[in-house]
Design a protein around this motif. Structure first.
Motif, PDB file in Angstrom:
ATOM      1  N   PHE A 117      62.808 -23.775 100.406  1.00 37.79           N
ATOM      2  CA  PHE A 117      63.064 -22.509  99.706  1.00 37.79           C
ATOM      3  C   PHE A 117      62.283 -22.451  98.395  1.00 37.79           C
ATOM      4  N   SER A 118      62.247 -23.550  97.647  1.00 34.49           N
ATOM      5  CA  SER A 118      61.527 -23.593  96.366  1.00 34.49           C
ATOM      6  C   SER A 118      60.042 -23.339  96.562  1.00 34.49           C
ATOM      7  N   THR A 119      59.501 -23.953  97.616  1.00 33.69           N
ATOM      8  CA  THR A 119      58.076 -23.766  97.897  1.00 33.69           C
ATOM      9  C   THR A 119      57.776 -22.317  98.268  1.00 33.69           C
ATOM     10  N   LEU A 120      58.629 -21.733  99.121  1.00 36.52           N
ATOM     11  CA  LEU A 120      58.424 -20.324  99.503  1.00 36.52           C
ATOM     12  C   LEU A 120      58.566 -19.402  98.293  1.00 36.52           C
ATOM     13  N   LEU A 121      59.532 -19.712  97.439  1.00 37.18           N
ATOM     14  CA  LEU A 121      59.723 -18.913  96.224  1.00 37.18           C
ATOM     15  C   LEU A 121      58.512 -19.039  95.309  1.00 37.18           C
ATOM     16  N   TRP A 122      58.022 -20.261  95.179  1.00 38.81           N
ATOM     17  CA  TRP A 122      56.837 -20.526  94.345  1.00 38.81           C
ATOM     18  C   TRP A 122      55.623 -19.766  94.859  1.00 38.81           C
ATOM     19  N   LEU A 123      55.395 -19.801  96.167  1.00 39.26           N
ATOM     20  CA  LEU A 123      54.267 -19.077  96.757  1.00 39.26           C
ATOM     21  C   LEU A 123      54.428 -17.567  96.587  1.00 39.26           C
ATOM     22  N   SER A 124      55.640 -17.092  96.696  1.00 34.42           N
ATOM     23  CA  SER A 124      55.887 -15.654  96.517  1.00 34.42           C
ATOM     24  C   SER A 124      55.574 -15.222  95.082  1.00 34.42           C
ATOM     25  N   VAL A 125      55.972 -16.069  94.135  1.00 33.87           N
ATOM     26  CA  VAL A 125      55.675 -15.757  92.732  1.00 33.87           C
ATOM     27  C   VAL A 125      54.167 -15.744  92.495  1.00 33.87           C
ATOM     28  N   ILE A 126      53.462 -16.698  93.113  1.00 33.00           N
ATOM     29  CA  ILE A 126      52.002 -16.751  92.964  1.00 33.00           C
ATOM     30  C   ILE A 126      51.367 -15.475  93.506  1.00 33.00           C
ATOM     31  N   LEU A 127      51.793 -15.056  94.694  1.00 30.34           N
ATOM     32  CA  LEU A 127      51.250 -13.824  95.276  1.00 30.34           C
ATOM     33  C   LEU A 127      51.552 -12.620  94.393  1.00 30.34           C
ATOM     34  N   ALA A 128      52.749 -12.596  93.827  1.00 27.68           N
ATOM     35  CA  ALA A 128      53.114 -11.480  92.946  1.00 27.68           C
ATOM     36  C   ALA A 128      52.262 -11.487  91.678  1.00 27.68           C
ATOM     37  N   LEU A 129      52.073 -12.670  91.084  1.00 25.93           N
ATOM     38  CA  LEU A 129      51.241 -12.778  89.892  1.00 25.93           C
ATOM     39  C   LEU A 129      49.794 -12.382  90.183  1.00 25.93           C
ATOM     40  N   ARG A 130      49.304 -12.820  91.345  1.00 26.66           N
ATOM     41  CA  ARG A 130      47.926 -12.484  91.709  1.00 26.66           C
ATOM     42  C   ARG A 130      47.780 -10.987  91.943  1.00 26.66           C
ATOM     43  N   PHE A 131      48.778 -10.380  92.552  1.00 25.78           N
ATOM     44  CA  PHE A 131      48.750  -8.937  92.771  1.00 25.78           C
ATOM     45  C   PHE A 131      48.773  -8.192  91.434  1.00 25.78           C
ATOM     46  N   CYS A 132      49.597  -8.672  90.514  1.00 31.67           N
ATOM     47  CA  CYS A 132      49.653  -8.049  89.181  1.00 31.67           C
ATOM     48  C   CYS A 132      48.316  -8.196  88.452  1.00 31.67           C
ATOM     49  N   LEU A 133      47.727  -9.386  88.573  1.00 43.15           N
ATOM     50  CA  LEU A 133      46.431  -9.613  87.926  1.00 43.15           C
ATOM     51  C   LEU A 133      45.359  -8.691  88.509  1.00 43.15           C
ATOM     52  N   THR A 154      46.031   0.727  76.590  1.00 40.21           N
ATOM     53  CA  THR A 154      45.036  -0.342  76.628  1.00 40.21           C
ATOM     54  C   THR A 154      45.520  -1.580  75.869  1.00 40.21           C
ATOM     55  N   LYS A 155      46.219  -1.371  74.756  1.00 38.50           N
ATOM     56  CA  LYS A 155      46.749  -2.509  74.000  1.00 38.50           C
ATOM     57  C   LYS A 155      47.768  -3.292  74.827  1.00 38.50           C
ATOM     58  N   VAL A 156      48.648  -2.577  75.517  1.00 39.67           N
ATOM     59  CA  VAL A 156      49.626  -3.239  76.392  1.00 39.67           C
ATOM     60  C   VAL A 156      48.915  -3.960  77.521  1.00 39.67           C
ATOM     61  N   TRP A 157      47.886  -3.305  78.077  1.00 39.73           N
ATOM     62  CA  TRP A 157      47.108  -3.899  79.170  1.00 39.73           C
ATOM     63  C   TRP A 157      46.441  -5.201  78.736  1.00 39.73           C
ATOM     64  N   VAL A 158      45.848  -5.206  77.548  1.00 36.98           N
ATOM     65  CA  VAL A 158      45.191  -6.414  77.040  1.00 36.98           C
ATOM     66  C   VAL A 158      46.210  -7.538  76.868  1.00 36.98           C
ATOM     67  N   THR A 159      47.379  -7.206  76.346  1.00 36.13           N
ATOM     68  CA  THR A 159      48.423  -8.215  76.147  1.00 36.13           C
ATOM     69  C   THR A 159      48.850  -8.838  77.473  1.00 36.13           C
ATOM     70  N   LEU A 160      49.102  -7.987  78.473  1.00 31.98           N
ATOM     71  CA  LEU A 160      49.510  -8.501  79.786  1.00 31.98           C
ATOM     72  C   LEU A 160      48.398  -9.336  80.422  1.00 31.98           C
ATOM     73  N   LEU A 161      47.156  -8.892  80.266  1.00 30.41           N
ATOM     74  CA  LEU A 161      46.033  -9.634  80.839  1.00 30.41           C
ATOM     75  C   LEU A 161      45.892 -10.996  80.181  1.00 30.41           C
ATOM     76  N   ARG A 162      46.087 -11.055  78.883  1.00 35.02           N
ATOM     77  CA  ARG A 162      46.021 -12.349  78.191  1.00 35.02           C
ATOM     78  C   ARG A 162      47.143 -13.282  78.653  1.00 35.02           C
ATOM     79  N   LEU A 163      48.333 -12.716  78.876  1.00 35.57           N
ATOM     80  CA  LEU A 163      49.454 -13.540  79.333  1.00 35.57           C
ATOM     81  C   LEU A 163      49.172 -14.136  80.712  1.00 35.57           C
ATOM     82  N   LEU A 164      48.644 -13.318  81.615  1.00 40.17           N
ATOM     83  CA  LEU A 164      48.378 -13.801  82.969  1.00 40.17           C
ATOM     84  C   LEU A 164      47.150 -14.694  83.039  1.00 40.17           C
ATOM     85  N   SER A 165      46.256 -14.573  82.052  1.00 34.75           N
ATOM     86  CA  SER A 165      45.031 -15.377  82.062  1.00 34.75           C
ATOM     87  C   SER A 165      45.110 -16.523  81.072  1.00 34.75           C
TER      88      SER A 165
END
Length: 793
Positions: A117-133, A154-165
């Motif tokens: 379950f942890s692995t599936l949850l982890w992979l799901s989070v990765i896919l979600a993060l990648r989709f958001c990115l 744009t300021k909010v977008w830059v902040t989110l992009l920095r967090l994910l990157s």
């Protein structure tokens, strides 16, 4: 020579055995076995490194260690008598194989189910993060906002992009998160196309083109667009594969001059005058860059001044790559690794090993090996000296000769060495650079040497070739199909900086490091060139020589001012340069022309280039006003309007809303369907009489121009695209210099590279004077365009 080959053959034999009356006689070469062990160890290290990098970039923007965090969090929650899975762990436990139910205790089954379950949850989070990115990287509105006025979105977008990157990415970490190139609408593309050709056509001509466009949109256009959208759904990039094949690989003419381009050394500095030493450091720096690419240690390229990544796919085929000729189309061949480089000197070809027992040779060792090649007195074999002309001439004869005479035997083995080599090196016997009593003329000759040389002393099919001259100057010639200039420029910047500042030289100009004197000598490549092949070599050389002799190159550094002065006027340096080129062309030829400026689409996955049509209604209005001597304030207003228009066109091209790649793909679809479009046929046949490109400086941190101002790059250039046009490349160096490379053809009486260079300098000065003038008087005298010919000069 024979002794060297035999010595290498002896070292290559790890063991041998013979059967005698007394029994079996086994002899082992421990040195050879050790070499095999070290080489195999290097190979396995590379495989493990690749596997590790696949995992790291596969889970980006998360990290592999985050899996352990998720597992611990889930187990800790379960230990506190809570079920974070809302019953999923129990269901997983119920569906475990029967064998596990038998072999594991109830607690063990629960632990295993929690891990799953942890692995599936982890992979799901990765896919979600990648989709958001991916969603974040699809946002391009920031590019159209005025400098200094950033919106809240744009300021909010830059902040989110920095967090994910935030986590340090590998070279290819962003690849799967980059958005796909969108297909523009037919209506928008046709509208922008008609706007771009309006200043170039007369009234009746524009009406006719408008009618063709309208007819195309209402009939064939929508049908072709549907097929193109279908391709965009499943293809990574709907343009790049067709662009590579039909623009580059299917071209049957010479790639020398017509396609290949060049890069130059420092303008004022030559780190050493010892040819072998410069070759040693240059080869070492290139191999260090290859190591960084293979290990994905290079930082992903980004839009300057931002955190926005650019596609790195072009780096994959940088080394160990060659373009092999075919009858209808060429093929790009890439090998995973190569432990040698191919070297040409005085008509001979050599294989230079750059690894010994899995160890990269030191710069001094490579210098020593290169010096052995320079000192080798052996003459070329019959037909060997000018063999490289086959790669400089037409592609079909080269393909036929290659198939008949290079498919087996000694020729096949020698050709394999060249094609599989990491890259190609020419040890040139000439001196080049800005030197002597005629520095300006020598720069022009330097450019021609890098662009085509003697037409037979380069291997134009290689992804890139390095040229090291007798006086220590160097340069690069690159094949165009596998990548565009910014990718090669990044490589060349690293090479020059590493050579001069990291590796360095001793006081007497030699490379640093120790030398293993037991290294086997570089190996001469053997050939069996029959008279039929020699005849084709002569024929290809004649074609290439005629093309080379026709090229008129002019390289000049503009030192009066640079981007620092331009930016003080709150003008984009690129817009300033492009409008200056429009004014220069108008004065030179007496009119306007279709202008190509290369822009990148690497904000998208596998993106390459798009065209900015720099000749616009606004730019033409400005040029006419200046040439007509109109009031200064009016000219300034027209200039700023034209500069803003140019910037907008550039932004549209970068964000996937360009004109030309869309029209090109529609044309390809029409050919696949077997239908003709008079509109597309006419659009694709229009000549680009002014083709321009900027060579970007991407790694300013490598060059300390304040403390070392003499280490200024000259950039690079290319041949003219149209027989009656100009090719212009420029590089903005520091704050106070812009270097230009201008090319044209001697056979056209209406073009002259030196004359056009003078017009560029004049336009630069005139526009700066116009924008800097404090009053409203006419800044420039009325001077109607005077088209000139070479005979008149």
């Amino acid at each position: 020579m024979f002794i060297d080959v035999m010595a290498e053959a002896h070292q290559a034999v790890a063991f041998q055995f013979t059967i005698t009356p007394e029994g079996m006689d086994l002899q082992l070469s421990y040195q050879a076995l050790h070499l095999i062990y070290r080489s195999g160890l290097r190979s396995w290290k590379k495989r493990i490194s690749r596997m590790q990098n696949r995992v790291i970039k596969g889970v980006y923007p998360a990290s592999p260690s985050s899996w352990l965090f998720v597992v611990i969090a889930i187990l800790a929650t379960m230990y506190m008598r809570s079920d974070p899975s809302m019953g999923l762990i129990a269901k997983i436990q119920q569906h475990l194989p029967l064998s596990l139910h038998v072999s594991l205790s109830s607690q063990g089954q629960t632990m295993l189910s929690a891990l799953v379950f942890s692995t599936l949850l982890w992979l799901s989070v990765i896919l979600a993060l990648r989709f958001c990115l991916k969603l974040l990287l699809s946002y391009h509105r920031w590019m159209f906002e005025k400098h200094g006025s950033t919106s809240t979105t744009t300021k909010v977008w830059v902040t989110l992009l920095r967090l994910l990157s935030g986590r340090k990415p590998l070279l290819y970490s962003y690849q799967t998160s980059l958005p796909h190139l969108p297909v523009p609408t037919i209506k928008d593309t046709l509208s922008r196309y008609l706007e771009s050709v309006q200043p170039l056509l007369t009234g009746p001509g524009f009406e006719r083109m408008t009618g063709l466009a309208t007819q195309f949109e209402s009939s064939l256009g929508n049908r072709l667009q549907r097929y193109l959208k279908l391709k965009a759904l499943w293809a990574t990039n709907y343009v790049s594969d067709w662009w590579e094949e039909y623009i580059y690989l299917r071209s049957r003419g010479p790639i020398m001059v017509n396609s290949n381009y060049y890069g130059m050394d420092f303008l004022y500095v030559t780190p050493t005058s010892v040819q072998a030493a410069r070759a040693g450091n240059t080869i070492t720096a290139l191999l260090l860059y290859r190591r960084k690419v293979n290990r994905e240690e290079l930082k992903p390229s980004r839009v300057p001044g931002t955190v926005i990544p650019l596609c790195a796919a072009q780096c994959e085929r940088m080394f160990n790559t060659t373009r092999t000729p075919g009858i209808e189309t060429d093929i790009l061949q890439h090998w995973q690794d190569s432990e040698c480089v191919a070297v040409y000197h005085r008509g001979r070809y050599f294989r230079l090993w750059v690894y010994q027992a899995g160890r990269l040779l030191s710069p001094r060792e490579i210098q020593s090996q290169v010096q052995r090649i320079l000192d080798d007195p052996s003459p070329p074999q019959p037909g060997e000296e000018k063999l490289g002309a086959l790669t400089a001439g037409d592609r079909v004869p080269w393909s036929e000769v290659r198939k008949r005479h290079f498919g087996a035997g000694v020729n096949r083995r020698s050709l394999d060495v060249i094609e599989r080599a990491a890259f190609f090196v020419t040890l040139d016997e000439e001196d080049q650079g800005m030197r002597g009593d005629d520095p300006a003329g020598n720069l022009d000759r330097y450019a021609k040497s890098l662009l085509h040389g003697k037409c037979y002393d380069r291997w134009f099919d290689k992804s890139f070739s390095i040229i090291v001259y007798k006086n220590g100057k160097n340069g690069l010639n690159a094949e165009h199909s596998w990548a565009d200039a910014p990718t090669v420029a990044h490589l060349w910047e690293y090479t020059l900086a590493t050579d001069a500042f990291q590796l360095g030289y001793t006081e007497d100009g030699h490379c640093k490091g120790e030398v293993d004197r037991s290294l086997p000598h570089p190996q001469r490549l053997l050939w069996d060139i029959p008279s039929e092949v020699q005849a084709q070599v002569s024929s290809s050389l004649a074609v290439a020589q005629q093309l080379a002799d026709d090229v008129d190159c002019h390289v000049f550094p503009f030192r009066d001012f640079g981007k620092g002065r331009i930016k003080k006027l709150r003008i984009s340096p690129d817009a300033f340069i492009q409008l200056s080129l429009q004014l220069a062309y108008y004065r030179d030829r007496g009119g306007f022309c279709l202008t190509y400026e290369a822009s990148m689409t690497r904000l998208f996955r596998e993106g390459r280039t798009e065209t900015v049509r720099s000749c616009s209604n606004e730019s033409c209005d400005f040029v006419k006003a200046v040439a007509g001597g109109e009031e200064e304030e009016h000219c300034r207003q027209l200039f700023r309007r034209a500069a803003e228009k140019h910037q907008n066109l550039y932004r549209l091209a970068m964000t996937g809303d360009g004109i030309d790649r869309h029209l090109f793909c529609l044309y390809v679809v029409s050919k696949y369907l077997g239908v003709d479009s008079p509109f597309l046929k006419e659009v694709l046949s229009e000549p680009w009489r002014l083709s321009t490109s900027q060579t970007p400086l991407q790694q300013m941190e490598l060059f300390d121009l304040k403390n070392n101002p003499e280490f200024i790059s000259l950039g690079g250039g290319f041949g003219p695209v149209a027989d009656d046009g100009y090719g212009v490349s420029y590089i903005i160096v520091g704050e106070d210099m812009i270097n230009f490379h201008v090319s044209s053809k001697h056979s056209c009486s209406g073009t002259d590279s030196h004359r056009f260079g003078q017009q560029i300098s004049r336009a630069f000065k005139d526009i700066l004077a116009l924008l800097s003038s404090p009053d409203g008087k006419a800044a420039l005298p009325k001077s109607p365009p005077q088209p000139q010919t070479k005979k008149a000069l």
